[in-house]
Structure formats: structure tokens, C-alpha cells
Design a protein around this motif. Structure first.
Motif, PDB file in Angstrom:
ATOM      1  N   ASN A  76      55.807  56.817  40.505  1.00 11.82           N
ATOM      2  CA  ASN A  76      55.880  55.777  39.251  1.00 11.82           C
ATOM      3  C   ASN A  76      54.157  55.232  39.430  1.00 11.82           C
ATOM      4  N   MET A  77      53.389  55.207  40.415  1.00 11.20           N
ATOM      5  CA  MET A  77      52.070  54.591  40.265  1.00 11.20           C
ATOM      6  C   MET A  77      51.492  54.660  39.082  1.00 11.20           C
ATOM      7  N   ALA A  78      51.477  55.592  38.691  1.00 13.65           N
ATOM      8  CA  ALA A  78      50.633  55.911  37.142  1.00 13.65           C
ATOM      9  C   ALA A  78      51.128  55.202  35.969  1.00 13.65           C
ATOM     10  N   THR A  79      52.379  54.699  36.159  1.00 12.91           N
ATOM     11  CA  THR A  79      52.856  53.850  35.217  1.00 12.91           C
ATOM     12  C   THR A  79      52.420  52.402  34.966  1.00 12.91           C
ATOM     13  N   LEU A  80      51.766  52.096  36.163  1.00  8.73           N
ATOM     14  CA  LEU A  80      51.089  50.597  36.252  1.00  8.73           C
ATOM     15  C   LEU A  80      50.075  50.373  35.398  1.00  8.73           C
ATOM     16  N   LYS A  81      50.095  49.117  34.602  1.00  9.68           N
ATOM     17  CA  LYS A  81      49.178  48.876  33.826  1.00  9.68           C
ATOM     18  C   LYS A  81      48.100  47.878  34.287  1.00  9.68           C
ATOM     19  N   ILE A  82      48.243  47.640  35.701  1.00  7.21           N
ATOM     20  CA  ILE A  82      47.382  46.659  36.241  1.00  7.21           C
ATOM     21  C   ILE A  82      46.397  47.364  37.361  1.00  7.21           C
ATOM     22  N   PRO A  83      45.254  46.839  37.421  1.00  5.80           N
ATOM     23  CA  PRO A  83      44.450  47.394  38.760  1.00  5.80           C
ATOM     24  C   PRO A  83      45.008  47.555  39.997  1.00  5.80           C
ATOM     25  N   LEU A 107      47.529  38.390  57.848  1.00  4.18           N
ATOM     26  CA  LEU A 107      47.845  37.132  58.875  1.00  4.18           C
ATOM     27  C   LEU A 107      46.586  37.331  59.622  1.00  4.18           C
ATOM     28  N   GLN A 108      45.796  38.160  59.995  1.00  6.76           N
ATOM     29  CA  GLN A 108      44.976  38.366  60.557  1.00  6.76           C
ATOM     30  C   GLN A 108      43.539  37.644  59.871  1.00  6.76           C
ATOM     31  N   ALA A 109      43.355  37.673  58.774  1.00  5.50           N
ATOM     32  CA  ALA A 109      42.139  37.376  57.871  1.00  5.50           C
ATOM     33  C   ALA A 109      42.768  36.996  56.630  1.00  5.50           C
ATOM     34  N   PRO A 110      43.483  35.858  56.326  1.00  6.84           N
ATOM     35  CA  PRO A 110      43.870  35.501  55.075  1.00  6.84           C
ATOM     36  C   PRO A 110      43.066  35.342  54.158  1.00  6.84           C
ATOM     37  N   GLU A 111      42.048  34.684  54.345  1.00  8.99           N
ATOM     38  CA  GLU A 111      41.009  34.126  53.278  1.00  8.99           C
ATOM     39  C   GLU A 111      40.463  35.636  52.661  1.00  8.99           C
ATOM     40  N   GLN A 112      40.102  36.433  53.798  1.00  7.04           N
ATOM     41  CA  GLN A 112      39.198  37.656  53.304  1.00  7.04           C
ATOM     42  C   GLN A 112      40.411  38.717  52.393  1.00  7.04           C
ATOM     43  N   THR A 113      41.456  38.769  53.061  1.00  7.92           N
ATOM     44  CA  THR A 113      42.611  39.359  52.308  1.00  7.92           C
ATOM     45  C   THR A 113      42.820  38.802  50.885  1.00  7.92           C
ATOM     46  N   VAL A 114      42.719  37.709  50.752  1.00 14.54           N
ATOM     47  CA  VAL A 114      43.010  36.960  49.406  1.00 14.54           C
ATOM     48  C   VAL A 114      41.976  37.339  48.654  1.00 14.54           C
ATOM     49  N   ASN A 115      40.667  37.126  48.882  1.00 16.07           N
ATOM     50  CA  ASN A 115      39.563  37.346  48.184  1.00 16.07           C
ATOM     51  C   ASN A 115      39.617  38.947  47.908  1.00 16.07           C
ATOM     52  N   GLU A 116      40.076  39.776  48.621  1.00 21.50           N
ATOM     53  CA  GLU A 116      39.954  41.109  47.998  1.00 21.50           C
ATOM     54  C   GLU A 116      41.121  41.212  47.010  1.00 21.50           C
ATOM     55  N   VAL A 117      42.200  40.746  47.112  1.00 21.75           N
ATOM     56  CA  VAL A 117      43.215  40.881  46.078  1.00 21.75           C
ATOM     57  C   VAL A 117      42.831  40.289  44.735  1.00 21.75           C
ATOM     58  N   ARG A 118      41.929  38.978  44.843  1.00 22.83           N
ATOM     59  CA  ARG A 118      41.420  38.258  43.561  1.00 22.83           C
ATOM     60  C   ARG A 118      40.441  39.327  43.013  1.00 22.83           C
ATOM     61  N   ALA A 119      39.672  39.699  43.965  1.00 21.41           N
ATOM     62  CA  ALA A 119      38.628  40.816  43.139  1.00 21.41           C
ATOM     63  C   ALA A 119      39.184  41.625  42.634  1.00 21.41           C
ATOM     64  N   ALA A 120      40.240  42.369  43.194  1.00 21.23           N
ATOM     65  CA  ALA A 120      40.697  43.534  42.268  1.00 21.23           C
ATOM     66  C   ALA A 120      41.230  42.911  40.811  1.00 21.23           C
ATOM     67  N   ALA A 128      38.154  42.268  38.532  1.00 18.66           N
ATOM     68  CA  ALA A 128      37.078  43.389  38.393  1.00 18.66           C
ATOM     69  C   ALA A 128      37.747  44.050  37.041  1.00 18.66           C
ATOM     70  N   GLY A 129      39.025  43.835  36.586  1.00 18.36           N
ATOM     71  CA  GLY A 129      39.320  44.465  35.434  1.00 18.36           C
ATOM     72  C   GLY A 129      39.671  45.969  35.467  1.00 18.36           C
ATOM     73  N   GLY A 130      39.928  46.613  36.793  1.00 16.52           N
ATOM     74  CA  GLY A 130      40.051  47.524  37.117  1.00 16.52           C
ATOM     75  C   GLY A 130      40.018  47.939  38.438  1.00 16.52           C
ATOM     76  N   ASN A 131      39.831  49.253  38.722  1.00 14.66           N
ATOM     77  CA  ASN A 131      39.619  49.669  40.213  1.00 14.66           C
ATOM     78  C   ASN A 131      38.458  49.179  40.653  1.00 14.66           C
ATOM     79  N   PRO A 132      38.199  48.035  41.520  1.00 16.19           N
ATOM     80  CA  PRO A 132      37.087  47.651  42.157  1.00 16.19           C
ATOM     81  C   PRO A 132      36.308  48.513  43.066  1.00 16.19           C
ATOM     82  N   VAL A 133      35.335  48.059  43.427  1.00 17.09           N
ATOM     83  CA  VAL A 133      34.313  48.810  44.413  1.00 17.09           C
ATOM     84  C   VAL A 133      34.971  49.462  45.316  1.00 17.09           C
ATOM     85  N   SER A 134      34.695  50.653  45.952  1.00 16.36           N
ATOM     86  CA  SER A 134      34.992  51.106  46.981  1.00 16.36           C
ATOM     87  C   SER A 134      34.050  51.021  48.237  1.00 16.36           C
ATOM     88  N   ASP A 135      34.737  51.033  49.480  1.00 22.34           N
ATOM     89  CA  ASP A 135      33.907  50.813  50.568  1.00 22.34           C
ATOM     90  C   ASP A 135      33.851  52.296  51.398  1.00 22.34           C
TER      91      ASP A 135
END
Length: 96
Positions: free
Chosen positions: A26-33, A73-86, A89-96
Motif C-alpha cells: 500500500n505504499m504507492a497509495t500514499l499522497k505524502i512525501p 533516541l540517539q540523535a533526536p534533533e538530527q532525526t527531527v530535522n530529517e523528518v521535517r525536511a521530507a 521538500a514537497g516530495g522525496n528529498p535529497v538522497s545520501d
């Protein structure tokens, strides 16, 4: 009446494959990034599984260096920033 941690653990893993299949189907049915964020040092679920899942699903993948199975839990601020960036970005953000 009361559910113990052992009961919850048993229930989760007894339904894991069925739930995982449903989730992936069901992943393909999601309308969010969607962005797969993985801890490089995850000792429970190998990074290669995240790479495979992201590739198979056509999603961007970000591997967080030095983090394990619980990056929130290990890096909450970094993890939150990545979630917010997603979301910002209005879509699939930059890959690493």
C-alpha cells in the motif's frame, strides 16, 4: 485483561510478515512525501535491507552515519530535522 510486554511482543512478531506485506503493498497509495531514514550502525536490521526497500519502492534513502536502530533516541534533533525536511521538500528529498 492486562497486556504484558511479552504479550505485545508476541502479537507484533506473530503478525509481522502479514503487516509488512500489507504496508509494502500500500505504499504507492500514499499522497505524502516518503523518505527512508536509516541508521548506518543498525545492529537489528541491516542497512542493506533499507537500501533494497528504498530501491524497490522508488524512494529516497538517507543513511545517518554513526547511528543505530533508534536514531530518534540517539540523535533526536538530527532525526527531527530529517523528518521535517521530507515534508518541506514537497516530495522525496535529497538522497545520501
Amino acid at each position: 485483561g492486562d497486556v504484558t510486554s511479552a504479550d505485545a511482543f508476541f502479537h507484533y512478531y506473530s503478525h509481522f510478515t502479514r503487516d509488512q506485506d500489507y504496508f509494502e503493498a500500500n505504499m504507492a497509495t500514499l499522497k505524502i512525501p516518503v523518505k527512508v531514514v536509516w541508521g548506518e550502525q543498525d545492529i537489528y536490521i541491516r542497512k542493506e535491507m533499507g537500501v533494497e526497500y528504498a530501491d524497490r519502492s522508488g524512494l529516497k534513502l538517507l543513511v545517518l552515519p554513526g547511528l543505530g536502530h533508534f536514531p530518534h533516541l540517539q540523535a533526536p534533533e538530527q532525526t527531527v530535522n530529517e523528518v521535517r525536511a521530507a515534508f518541506s521538500a514537497g516530495g522525496n528529498p535529497v538522497s545520501d
